[in-house]
Design a protein around this motif. Structure first.
Motif, PDB file in Angstrom:
ATOM      1  N   LYS A 150       0.818  -1.142  -0.122  1.00  0.00           N
ATOM      2  CA  LYS A 150       0.042   0.068   0.082  1.00  0.00           C
ATOM      3  C   LYS A 150       0.965   1.307  -0.001  1.00  0.00           C
ATOM      4  CE  LYS A 150      -4.111  -1.580   2.595  1.00  0.00           C
ATOM      5  NZ  LYS A 150      -4.979  -1.583   3.778  1.00  0.00           N
ATOM      6  N   ALA A 151       2.106   1.185   0.940  1.00  0.00           N
ATOM      7  CA  ALA A 151       2.650   2.531   0.954  1.00  0.00           C
ATOM      8  C   ALA A 151       3.479   2.472  -0.448  1.00  0.00           C
ATOM      9  CB  ALA A 151       3.780   2.231   2.065  1.00  0.00           C
ATOM     10  N   ASN A 152       4.032   1.584  -1.101  1.00  0.00           N
ATOM     11  CA  ASN A 152       4.680   1.774  -2.349  1.00  0.00           C
ATOM     12  C   ASN A 152       3.690   2.185  -3.397  1.00  0.00           C
ATOM     13  OD1 ASN A 152       7.536   0.533  -2.611  1.00  0.00           O
ATOM     14  ND2 ASN A 152       6.577  -0.164  -0.932  1.00  0.00           N
ATOM     15  N   CYS A 153       2.569   1.710  -3.239  1.00  0.00           N
ATOM     16  CA  CYS A 153       1.338   2.389  -4.264  1.00  0.00           C
ATOM     17  C   CYS A 153       1.121   3.970  -4.123  1.00  0.00           C
ATOM     18  CB  CYS A 153      -0.130   1.655  -4.165  1.00  0.00           C
ATOM     19  SG  CYS A 153      -0.113  -0.070  -4.747  1.00  0.00           S
ATOM     20  N   ALA A 154       1.120   4.273  -2.821  1.00  0.00           N
ATOM     21  CA  ALA A 154       0.921   5.846  -2.718  1.00  0.00           C
ATOM     22  C   ALA A 154       2.352   6.435  -3.213  1.00  0.00           C
ATOM     23  CB  ALA A 154       0.807   5.926  -1.337  1.00  0.00           C
ATOM     24  N   ARG A 155       3.302   5.917  -2.839  1.00  0.00           N
ATOM     25  CA  ARG A 155       4.584   6.711  -3.429  1.00  0.00           C
ATOM     26  C   ARG A 155       4.535   6.590  -4.950  1.00  0.00           C
ATOM     27  NH1 ARG A 155       9.982   4.634  -4.596  1.00  0.00           N
ATOM     28  NH2 ARG A 155       9.236   2.544  -3.903  1.00  0.00           N
ATOM     29  N   ALA A 156       3.904   5.671  -5.657  1.00  0.00           N
ATOM     30  CA  ALA A 156       3.803   5.778  -7.266  1.00  0.00           C
ATOM     31  C   ALA A 156       2.739   6.860  -7.669  1.00  0.00           C
ATOM     32  CB  ALA A 156       3.648   4.496  -7.494  1.00  0.00           C
ATOM     33  N   GLY A 157       2.068   7.238  -6.813  1.00  0.00           N
ATOM     34  CA  GLY A 157       0.984   8.348  -6.981  1.00  0.00           C
ATOM     35  C   GLY A 157      -0.319   7.846  -7.136  1.00  0.00           C
TER      36      GLY A 157
END
Length: 378
Positions: free
Chosen positions: A263-270
């Protein structure tokens, strides 16, 4: 209305598939996304000129991997050499001839390419896993051997060379080190589609490495887990045949919850953070994971270490970067709060880069913790 809902469900399912495929992707070629802008040979030490980026402007020891395959170790200082540019000192006498303006390069926090580069003497061995023979480095301590062994486990998309930063400390502390590989990591045996099961099957391979150490005379085991290697180490700690010999665990930027990490990496990807949850059915379902190309479902719930109770209380040193963009620091903080046996060392750094800004301080912290376990010759 029903058609619209069906289309929406299909779209969400497709997005979850894409995310799950990305997370479990086979090890691919390195990206050479930097260009050497110049090389200044006017001083005692050559200085490489690079574009100023979030990575190249960070103080600390790093590596520049050239497209030719050569490695260039860089010093900690950052020189301002012009608009949008930085200079980094070369910290090795054998400057590769391919280090010239215009060559493409890749930035890396892995500082030592081989055990010899780290001043270590290694012997190539193999551990026998259900996936096939897995190469490993067997590295003796600097001085007298003991029955204390360290098993070093690298992370997803990385290599065993990345763990050599910790092997140096283990060797100085009197530990025999086994630096392992596992299935589909680019060095260990390749199985099926080459995709990672995020620790589900890789843990079995490292379990075999622990048993190899015990067969070779190890009495106590200390697990050193980097990133996904940390998730593997915590899985091993609950296994019979391992926990009885476990003296402690070192976790460097560990994955403590795959769902929250995705989830955190999805948020970092926009993307919206919740989108990451769409990948979970693809990772957990036996049928969907097979479609994904996995040899077994991940069962992400088994990797939620933040809310899970630990069956046994082992001393754990958790080193984590407060600026980690891959494994959220907040999970490390919650994990340490939930378990009294965890000592948290916070460093202002990104993922698996807590050694690089201040190697001496990192080594001292780890050495002190190891000494508290009574490691080394007795």
């Amino acid at each position: 209305m029903l058609g619209a809902l069906a289309a929406l469900s299909l779209a969400f399912g497709g997005l979850g598939y894409v995310i799950a495929r990305r997370v479990t992707a086979p090890v691919g070629p390195r990206r050479f996304d930097l260009i050497v802008r110049g090389v200044d040979d006017s001083g005692e030490t050559p200085v490489v000129i690079l574009s100023r980026t979030a990575k190249t402007e960070v103080v600390g020891k790093f590596n520049l991997i050239l497209e030719s395959g050569a490695w260039v170790r860089l010093g900690p200082e950052v020189h301002d050499v012009g608009a949008g540019l930085v200079g980094r000192d070369v910290e090795q006498s054998d400057v590769p001839p391919s280090l010239v303006p215009g060559v493409r390069a890749s930035w890396s926090g892995i500082y030592f390419r081989t055990p010899a580069d780290a001043g270590l003497h290694a012997r190539d061995v193999e551990t026998i896993t259900s996936a096939g023979p897995a190469p490993a480095w067997l590295i003796p301590p600097d001085e007298h051997e003991s029955g204390d062994w360290a098993i070093h486990i690298h992370g997803l998309g990385s290599s065993r060379a990345g763990t050599l930063r910790g092997v140096q400390v283990a060797a100085a502390a009197g530990l025999t080190s086994l630096v392992v590989t596992y299935r589909n990591d680019g060095e260990g045996p390749r199985v099926g589609s080459g995709r990672s099961t995020l620790g589900a099957l890789e843990t079995d391979d490292v379990d075999s490495a622990v048993r190899y150490a015990l067969e070779q005379g190890a009495r106590r085991i200390i697990l050193f887990g980097w990133s996904m290697g940390g998730a593997i180490a915590l899985q091993l700690a609950s296994r019979s045949g391992v926990r009885e010999h476990l003296a402690g665990i070192v976790l460097e930027s560990p994955i403590l919850d795959w769902v929250e990490t995705i989830k955190a990496n999805c948020a970092r990807a926009g993307l919206a953070k919740w989108v990451g949850a769409l990948a979970v059915p693809w990772l957990n379902s036996k049928t969907l994971s097979r479609i994904l190309g996995l040899a077994a479902p991940v069962r992400t719930e088994q990797f939620d270490r933040v809310s899970a109770e630990m069956r046994s209380s082992f001393p754990i040193l958790l080193i984590h970067g407060t600026a980690d963009t891959s494994a959220p620091f907040e999970l490390a903080r919650k994990f340490a709060q939930a378990h009294r046996s965890v000592e948290l060392a916070a460093v202002d750094s990104d993922h698996t880069l807590t050694w690089n800004p201040e190697p001496g301080r990192w080594r001292a912290r780890l050495s002190l913790w190891l000494s508290s376990l009574g490691t080394g010759p007795t």
